[in-house]
Design a protein around this motif. Structure first.
Motif, mmCIF file in Angstrom:
data_model
loop_
_atom_site.group_PDB
_atom_site.id
_atom_site.type_symbol
_atom_site.label_atom_id
_atom_site.label_comp_id
_atom_site.label_asym_id
_atom_site.label_seq_id
_atom_site.Cartn_x
_atom_site.Cartn_y
_atom_site.Cartn_z
ATOM 1 N N ILE A 136 0.843 -1.197 0.000
ATOM 2 C CA ILE A 136 0.000 0.000 0.000
ATOM 3 C C ILE A 136 0.879 1.248 0.000
ATOM 4 C CG2 ILE A 136 -1.755 1.279 1.292
ATOM 5 C CD1 ILE A 136 -2.706 -1.431 2.386
ATOM 6 N N LYS A 137 0.548 2.183 -0.859
ATOM 7 C CA LYS A 137 1.375 3.378 -1.014
ATOM 8 C C LYS A 137 1.378 4.215 0.265
ATOM 9 C CE LYS A 137 0.553 3.577 -5.992
ATOM 10 N NZ LYS A 137 -0.019 4.356 -7.111
ATOM 11 N N PRO A 138 2.552 4.665 0.697
ATOM 12 C CA PRO A 138 2.648 5.488 1.921
ATOM 13 C C PRO A 138 1.797 6.753 1.864
ATOM 14 C CG PRO A 138 4.828 4.754 1.211
ATOM 15 C CD PRO A 138 3.869 4.399 0.117
ATOM 16 N N GLU A 159 -6.079 -0.388 4.749
ATOM 17 C CA GLU A 159 -5.112 -1.454 4.487
ATOM 18 C C GLU A 159 -5.764 -2.758 4.033
ATOM 19 O OE1 GLU A 159 -1.255 -0.805 7.191
ATOM 20 O OE2 GLU A 159 -3.088 -0.945 8.390
ATOM 21 N N LEU A 160 -6.705 -3.266 4.814
ATOM 22 C CA LEU A 160 -7.306 -4.556 4.455
ATOM 23 C C LEU A 160 -8.092 -4.518 3.138
ATOM 24 C CD1 LEU A 160 -8.427 -6.021 7.911
ATOM 25 C CD2 LEU A 160 -6.435 -6.606 6.525
ATOM 26 N N PRO A 161 -8.903 -3.475 2.885
ATOM 27 C CA PRO A 161 -9.580 -3.440 1.577
ATOM 28 C C PRO A 161 -8.609 -3.412 0.404
ATOM 29 C CG PRO A 161 -10.644 -1.933 3.103
ATOM 30 C CD PRO A 161 -9.393 -2.400 3.782
ATOM 31 N N ASN A 162 -7.500 -2.682 0.549
ATOM 32 C CA ASN A 162 -6.535 -2.602 -0.553
ATOM 33 C C ASN A 162 -5.652 -3.844 -0.654
ATOM 34 O OD1 ASN A 162 -6.448 0.256 -1.980
ATOM 35 N ND2 ASN A 162 -6.918 0.631 0.166
ATOM 36 N N ALA A 164 -6.850 -6.847 0.104
ATOM 37 C CA ALA A 164 -7.763 -7.998 0.005
ATOM 38 C C ALA A 164 -7.464 -8.872 -1.211
ATOM 39 C CB ALA A 164 -9.211 -7.514 -0.044
ATOM 40 N N PHE A 165 -7.109 -8.252 -2.327
ATOM 41 C CA PHE A 165 -6.829 -9.015 -3.547
ATOM 42 C C PHE A 165 -5.668 -9.978 -3.307
ATOM 43 C CE2 PHE A 165 -4.938 -9.865 -7.649
ATOM 44 C CZ PHE A 165 -6.043 -10.072 -8.469
ATOM 45 N N SER A 166 -4.604 -9.469 -2.693
ATOM 46 C CA SER A 166 -3.425 -10.294 -2.418
ATOM 47 C C SER A 166 -3.741 -11.371 -1.387
ATOM 48 C CB SER A 166 -2.274 -9.405 -1.923
ATOM 49 O OG SER A 166 -1.135 -10.178 -1.625
ATOM 50 N N ILE A 167 -4.482 -11.009 -0.345
ATOM 51 C CA ILE A 167 -4.820 -11.971 0.706
ATOM 52 C C ILE A 167 -5.665 -13.112 0.147
ATOM 53 C CG2 ILE A 167 -6.067 -12.297 2.874
ATOM 54 C CD1 ILE A 167 -5.347 -9.377 3.569
ATOM 55 N N LEU A 168 -6.678 -12.767 -0.632
ATOM 56 C CA LEU A 168 -7.550 -13.802 -1.200
ATOM 57 C C LEU A 168 -6.810 -14.676 -2.205
ATOM 58 C CD1 LEU A 168 -10.887 -11.805 -1.609
ATOM 59 C CD2 LEU A 168 -10.399 -13.655 0.003
ATOM 60 N N ALA A 169 -5.845 -14.086 -2.916
ATOM 61 C CA ALA A 169 -5.025 -14.880 -3.837
ATOM 62 C C ALA A 169 -4.202 -15.905 -3.060
ATOM 63 C CB ALA A 169 -4.111 -13.969 -4.649
ATOM 64 N N LEU A 234 -16.082 -9.584 -3.736
ATOM 65 C CA LEU A 234 -15.651 -8.866 -2.542
ATOM 66 C C LEU A 234 -14.739 -7.683 -2.829
ATOM 67 C CD1 LEU A 234 -14.927 -11.792 -0.021
ATOM 68 C CD2 LEU A 234 -16.970 -10.362 -0.196
ATOM 69 N N ILE A 235 -14.007 -7.766 -3.923
ATOM 70 C CA ILE A 235 -13.003 -6.733 -4.213
ATOM 71 C C ILE A 235 -13.551 -5.770 -5.254
ATOM 72 C CG2 ILE A 235 -10.659 -6.312 -5.034
ATOM 73 C CD1 ILE A 235 -10.001 -9.163 -4.104
ATOM 74 N N SER A 236 -13.418 -4.507 -4.972
ATOM 75 C CA SER A 236 -13.929 -3.493 -5.893
ATOM 76 C C SER A 236 -13.163 -3.510 -7.211
ATOM 77 C CB SER A 236 -13.816 -2.102 -5.259
ATOM 78 O OG SER A 236 -12.460 -1.741 -5.096
ATOM 79 N N LYS A 237 -13.841 -3.068 -8.253
ATOM 80 C CA LYS A 237 -13.236 -3.039 -9.583
ATOM 81 C C LYS A 237 -12.010 -2.143 -9.612
ATOM 82 C CE LYS A 237 -14.430 -2.303 -14.450
ATOM 83 N NZ LYS A 237 -15.498 -1.887 -15.393
ATOM 84 N N GLY A 238 -12.064 -1.035 -8.871
ATOM 85 C CA GLY A 238 -10.927 -0.106 -8.838
ATOM 86 C C GLY A 238 -9.684 -0.741 -8.257
ATOM 87 N N VAL A 239 -9.848 -1.533 -7.175
ATOM 88 C CA VAL A 239 -8.700 -2.209 -6.569
ATOM 89 C C VAL A 239 -8.125 -3.241 -7.522
ATOM 90 C CG1 VAL A 239 -7.977 -3.730 -4.689
ATOM 91 C CG2 VAL A 239 -9.488 -1.805 -4.207
ATOM 92 N N ARG A 240 -9.000 -4.014 -8.202
ATOM 93 C CA ARG A 240 -8.523 -5.020 -9.151
ATOM 94 C C ARG A 240 -7.767 -4.375 -10.294
ATOM 95 N NH1 ARG A 240 -13.816 -7.082 -8.778
ATOM 96 N NH2 ARG A 240 -14.197 -6.576 -10.959
#
Length: 246
Positions: A136-138, A159-162, A164-169, A234-240
């Motif tokens: 996550i960018k500082p 942190e967790l929403p951003n 989430a993609f990596s965690i679920l992967a 669960l993950i927003s399109k913008g995050v993906r």
């Protein structure tokens, strides 16, 4: 469409055609007859396999995600290298060796199989949790602090929403690995579809072998697709899109 994406699509189509041809050939050759002849036995073994995967994956998620969050906190980043290297060391141990160690400590049966699968699936989830949060960018975190967010708000809202993609992967990787590795539970008396797979190997009987191996393969593919759908929900399109861009 880029050349790499086109090549990837072509390879997937080619692989799908090969798999379909194999399934049609093996079906017409009668290699799945055991499933129809012993349906009760098949579902009994499948239930054992499913229970091992679900329980070990749940335990791994329950430990790895909080541990990943813990070692990314500023106060505890000093121990991150120790935790990660310990997890990496555990992953380098062959799955058969982990099963042997679990059997030595816990005896034979369902419990050592679940324990071994749990240990083997810790690293993918832990590593992806840490990587997702650290990526996550500082500037994003600084902006949240500037808005008056408290540490727990930054964790749950930023942190967790951003991450989430990596965690679920990581979870998806661990679950798919667990499904395949759970076949080895037969060696410690844990049951599962590995019973038919190893029976087929020992007897040199393709009917037993494929009646166990093919359902495990399909189970892994199905689980992977279900978890991908959950990711998209669960993950927003913008995050993906931001992950794909990175």
């Amino acid at each position: 469409m880029s050349g790499k994406k086109l090549l990837a699509i072509l390879l997937k189509v080619l692989l799908s055609i090969v798999v379909i041809i194999f399934f049609v050939w093996s079906y017409h050759s009668g290699y799945y007859q055991l499933i129809w002849d012993d349906t009760e036995g098949f579902f009994f073994l499948f239930k054992q396999h499913l229970n091992m995967v679900l329980l070990s994956s749940f335990l791994a998620i329950a430990i790895s995600v909080p541990l990943g969050i813990f070692v990314t906190r500023p106060k505890f980043k000093k121990v991150q290298w120790l935790i990660m290297n310990t997890a990496n060391l555990g992953q380098t141990i062959p799955s058969l060796a982990i099963l042997a160690l679990a059997m030595t400590i816990m005896g034979i049966g369902f419990k050592p199989a679940v324990f071994a699968l749990f240990l083997y699936s810790l690293l993918p989830i832990l590593r992806n949790t840490v990587a997702g949060i650290d990526s996550i960018k500082p500037e994003l975190l600084d902006a949240a602090k500037g808005m008056g967010y408290k540490p727990y708000q930054i964790l749950f809202k930023i942190e967790l929403p951003n991450a989430a993609f990596s965690i679920l992967a990581g979870i998806r990787t661990a679950v798919v690995l667990n499904i395949g590795t759970a076949a080895l539970a037969y060696l410690v008396g844990g049951g599962g579809l590995g019973d038919w797979i190893f029976t087929g190997i020992m007897m040199r009987d393709n009917i037993y072998l494929l009646s166990g191996a093919v359902p495990v393969t399909l189970f892994a593919l199905l689980a992977d697709q279900i978890l991908r759908i959950i990711e998209n929900l669960l993950i927003s399109k913008g995050v993906r899109q931001s992950v794909d861009t990175d």
